[in-house]
Enzyme design. Structure first.
Site, PDB file in Angstrom:
ATOM      1  N   GLU A 120       0.842  -1.126   0.097  1.00 49.28           N
ATOM      2  CA  GLU A 120      -0.231   0.110  -0.077  1.00 49.28           C
ATOM      3  C   GLU A 120       1.072   1.104  -0.063  1.00 49.28           C
ATOM      4  O   GLU A 120       2.010   1.276  -0.095  1.00 49.28           O
ATOM      5  CB  GLU A 120      -0.898  -0.064   1.180  1.00 49.28           C
ATOM      6  CG  GLU A 120      -2.021  -1.117   1.303  1.00 49.28           C
ATOM      7  CD  GLU A 120      -2.956  -1.223   2.406  1.00 49.28           C
ATOM      8  OE1 GLU A 120      -2.677  -0.288   3.197  1.00 49.28           O
ATOM      9  OE2 GLU A 120      -3.785  -2.002   2.456  1.00 49.28           O
ATOM     10  N   HIS A 235      -8.308   9.827   3.336  1.00 45.83           N
ATOM     11  CA  HIS A 235      -8.038   8.662   2.395  1.00 45.83           C
ATOM     12  C   HIS A 235      -8.252   9.051   0.861  1.00 45.83           C
ATOM     13  O   HIS A 235      -9.358   9.751   0.650  1.00 45.83           O
ATOM     14  CB  HIS A 235      -9.036   7.592   2.697  1.00 45.83           C
ATOM     15  CG  HIS A 235      -8.566   6.373   1.991  1.00 45.83           C
ATOM     16  ND1 HIS A 235      -8.709   6.090   0.608  1.00 45.83           N
ATOM     17  CD2 HIS A 235      -7.948   5.266   2.378  1.00 45.83           C
ATOM     18  CE1 HIS A 235      -8.133   4.628   0.411  1.00 45.83           C
ATOM     19  NE2 HIS A 235      -7.658   4.136   1.593  1.00 45.83           N
ATOM     20  N   ARG A 284      -0.251   8.745   1.823  1.00 45.70           N
ATOM     21  CA  ARG A 284      -1.797   9.058   1.484  1.00 45.70           C
ATOM     22  C   ARG A 284      -1.902  10.714   1.418  1.00 45.70           C
ATOM     23  O   ARG A 284      -2.724  11.120   0.771  1.00 45.70           O
ATOM     24  CB  ARG A 284      -2.717   8.531   2.571  1.00 45.70           C
ATOM     25  CG  ARG A 284      -2.879   7.092   2.275  1.00 45.70           C
ATOM     26  CD  ARG A 284      -3.828   6.493   3.637  1.00 45.70           C
ATOM     27  NE  ARG A 284      -4.157   5.109   3.398  1.00 45.70           N
ATOM     28  CZ  ARG A 284      -4.707   4.302   4.339  1.00 45.70           C
ATOM     29  NH1 ARG A 284      -4.938   4.870   5.501  1.00 45.70           N
ATOM     30  NH2 ARG A 284      -4.869   3.003   4.045  1.00 45.70           N
ATOM     31  N   HIS A 348     -10.639  10.250   7.109  1.00 46.11           N
ATOM     32  CA  HIS A 348     -10.099   8.771   7.189  1.00 46.11           C
ATOM     33  C   HIS A 348      -9.537   8.371   8.822  1.00 46.11           C
ATOM     34  O   HIS A 348     -10.219   7.574   9.408  1.00 46.11           O
ATOM     35  CB  HIS A 348      -9.454   8.189   6.076  1.00 46.11           C
ATOM     36  CG  HIS A 348      -9.020   6.669   6.112  1.00 46.11           C
ATOM     37  ND1 HIS A 348     -10.276   5.834   6.128  1.00 46.11           N
ATOM     38  CD2 HIS A 348      -7.927   6.055   6.425  1.00 46.11           C
ATOM     39  CE1 HIS A 348      -9.597   4.584   5.927  1.00 46.11           C
ATOM     40  NE2 HIS A 348      -8.381   4.890   6.472  1.00 46.11           N
ATOM     41  N   ARG A 383      -0.194   9.010   8.986  1.00 43.10           N
ATOM     42  CA  ARG A 383      -0.018   7.526   9.247  1.00 43.10           C
ATOM     43  C   ARG A 383       0.259   6.800   7.947  1.00 43.10           C
ATOM     44  O   ARG A 383      -0.066   6.925   6.995  1.00 43.10           O
ATOM     45  CB  ARG A 383      -1.402   6.863   9.654  1.00 43.10           C
ATOM     46  CG  ARG A 383      -1.633   5.694   9.931  1.00 43.10           C
ATOM     47  CD  ARG A 383      -2.738   5.146  10.288  1.00 43.10           C
ATOM     48  NE  ARG A 383      -3.860   5.202   9.177  1.00 43.10           N
ATOM     49  CZ  ARG A 383      -4.635   4.323   8.779  1.00 43.10           C
ATOM     50  NH1 ARG A 383      -4.527   3.241   9.107  1.00 43.10           N
ATOM     51  NH2 ARG A 383      -5.447   4.888   7.780  1.00 43.10           N
TER      52      ARG A 383
END
Length: 538
Positions: A120, A235, A284, A348, A383
């Site tokens: 990811e 997100h 992100r 998110h 994060r």
């Protein structure tokens, strides 16, 4: 009507951190009560799609290691991670996941017989393990709930946490709750906040309706410190279902991009080309900001969504690998194997929260925090994808052990009666007005004028009142958290991680490589109390 109960530990919340803590505390012989304002499976955990990021011995890619996972986390955190906390949590990660598997959680196998792994955003290796394709959170929750039932953990459902009970010295002594029968007093020397996130501050979010920042408000009213609330991760790819959509929107997991999907604008041009070396798998904050810039630069002004092109994946493969995403797309009339998926960023994950150690200890004796409500230093300014479930597992277990240790050593102790508590009379937000202001002025792009407008809207539209219902409690928590978030975002005059200031577009390590803590005064107004200089971080 008032009722009472006693326990060694009261856990607020039934997500991964709360259930892990409750079960571990039970194993250690503690009397545990779990409180949730909904039902046991209402939390954020079951909505987690992507997986758990962990470099497990014997299961990890040959190109991966815990050290590499630590480095990726520090890079994503944009200079504000606590490296000691990152190291502790990620080193403990394999053991926590092994325990979860021992308790019955089943993860997807790969063709080599080991656990399947995907990659990811922000990860330099394939280290994200998953379950049910894109239903990892649901499987984790299922296993944890089953374990909690096996250990006969008592869960009080439809029970709203009103306020923390305190001793005359300011230590935690229990929790005041509200249920259909009236007010309850849960006397306990330890309370663990595991209440999840703050996504309902915004009009569009991947979070469920219960994510109303309750734990942050409880902690602030008890005198605890919070930090890094300005860092809200959006997100990049939440399913776009039309203009003006409110509430939880279906998530299109980052793992779809890990399988080769890429973002394009309305004209078919690649969004992430030339933006970052990892392109569509950049962290992100980078991807969300790039999408926002592309939308603002759209011909004729602002557009409201881009597209995720996954048409290289066959329909059977997509449906088998991402059944949750496929079902959401099908419900919206989209076949992702033949047409790009319309997506847009949505709130998110809150990277900050109640200041807590890796053992869950906060700045108030007897009060602990774990999971998204806590600021442990793992996430920093942004994060790393799929680190959150791991944090909940690790810190939830560590917090339970910390409570047991603190009880054994006398660091915390049972008290017969806490100080008399005043009924909470606080500002209660007009939720629609708050969400509109936060989305417009405190989302991905911010500036001083807009952040001041958030405070003005809260002043104009909030009404001071007693907390007589779950809705009152939630709207009061949103009001307090929005005010602190706007203050923190206004104070940080730079752009870093998922905090983007249009009026201060550059990162400023000379002034702002610090984490800023806030506390509420007696009137409930937030103020800055300290700035922690961070050393040894990326």
């Amino acid at each position: 009507m008032t009722w009472e109960a006693t326990a060694d530990l009261v856990v607020v919340g039934t997500g991964v951190a709360g259930l892990t803590a409750a079960t571990e505390a039970k194993r250690l012989g503690l009397n545990v009560l779990v409180v949730t304002k909904g039902v046991a499976d209402d939390g954020n955990t079951r909505w987690a799609q992507g997986g758990i990021a962990v470099a497990m011995p014997g299961e990890a890619s040959q190109h991966d290691s815990i050290r590499q996972h630590i480095d990726d986390t520090l890079v994503a955190g944009a200079g504000l991670c606590d490296e000691d906390a990152v190291t502790t949590i990620l080193v403990d990660g394999p053991g926590a996941v092994a325990q979860l598997r021992h308790e019955g959680a089943v993860f997807d196998p790969g063709p080599d017989g080991r656990l399947a792994r995907t990659r990811e955003g922000g990860h330099t290796a394939f280290r994200v393990i998953h379950a049910g394709g894109d239903a990892t959170g649901a499987e984790v929750e299922r296993a944890l709930l089953a374990t909690a039932r096996t250990h006969e953990v008592a869960v009080l459902e439809q029970t709203v946490a009103l306020q923390l009970m305190l001793t005359s010295a300011g230590a935690c002594a229990g929790l005041v709750v509200l249920d259909e029968s009236g007010i309850g007093m849960l006397q306990a020397p330890a309370v663990l906040l595991a209440t999840g996130g703050l996504g309902q501050l915004y009009q569009a979010t991947s979070n469920p309706d219960v994510a109303t920042a309750d734990g942050i408000a409880l902690a602030l009213r008890a005198g605890a410190e919070v930090a890094d609330l300005e860092f809200v991760q959006f997100h990049p790819t939440v399913l776009y279902t039309g203009a003006g959509a409110y509430g939880r929107r279906p998530l299109v997991t980052e793992a779809v991009r890990g399988e080769g999907a890429f973002l394009v604008d309305g004209a078919g041009a690649r969004v992430m080309e030339g933006v970052h070396p990892l392109a569509d798998l950049a962290p992100r904050d980078v991807v969300s900001a790039a999408i926002t810039r592309r939308l603002l630069d759209a011909p004729g002004g602002i557009d409201d969504h881009v597209f995720l092109d996954s048409t290289h994946l066959t329909r059977p493969h997509f449906q088998a690998r991402f059944p949750t995403v496929f079902a959401a797309c099908a419900a919206a009339g989209i076949d992702p194997s033949v047409e790009p998926i319309p997506v847009a960023p949505a709130a998110h994950f809150g990277c900050g929260g109640v200041v807590a150690s890796v053992d869950g200890r906060t700045t108030v004796s007897g009060l602990y925090a774990a999971g998204e409500v806590a600021r442990t230093g793992l996430h920093g300014a942004n994060r790393l994808a799929s680190n959150s479930l791991l944090e909940g597992l690790v810190v939830g277990g560590r917090a339970a052990r910390a409570v047991a240790s603190d009880l054994a050593t006398g660091a915390i102790a049972h008290v017969r009666r806490a100080e008399a508590q005043r009924w909470p009379v606080v500002p209660i937000a007009d939720r629609a007005a708050l969400q509109q202001a936060m989305s417009r002025y405190a989302g991905i792009g911010r500036d001083a004028v807009g952040l001041a407008e958030v405070a003005a809207v809260l002043d104009k539209t909030s009404a001071v009142g007693a907390l007589r219902s779950r809705r009152d409690v939630e709207d009061a928590a949103l009001a307090m958290t929005a005010r602190v978030l706007a203050l923190a975002a206004s104070e940080r005059e730079e752009s870093r991680g998922c905090h983007v200031r249009h009026d201060f577009p550059s990162r400023d390590d000379a002034r702002w490589r610090t984490t800023i803590a806030y506390r509420a005064d007696d009137s409930g107004a937030p103020h800055m109390v300290s700035r922690y200089e961070l050393a040894g971080v990326a």
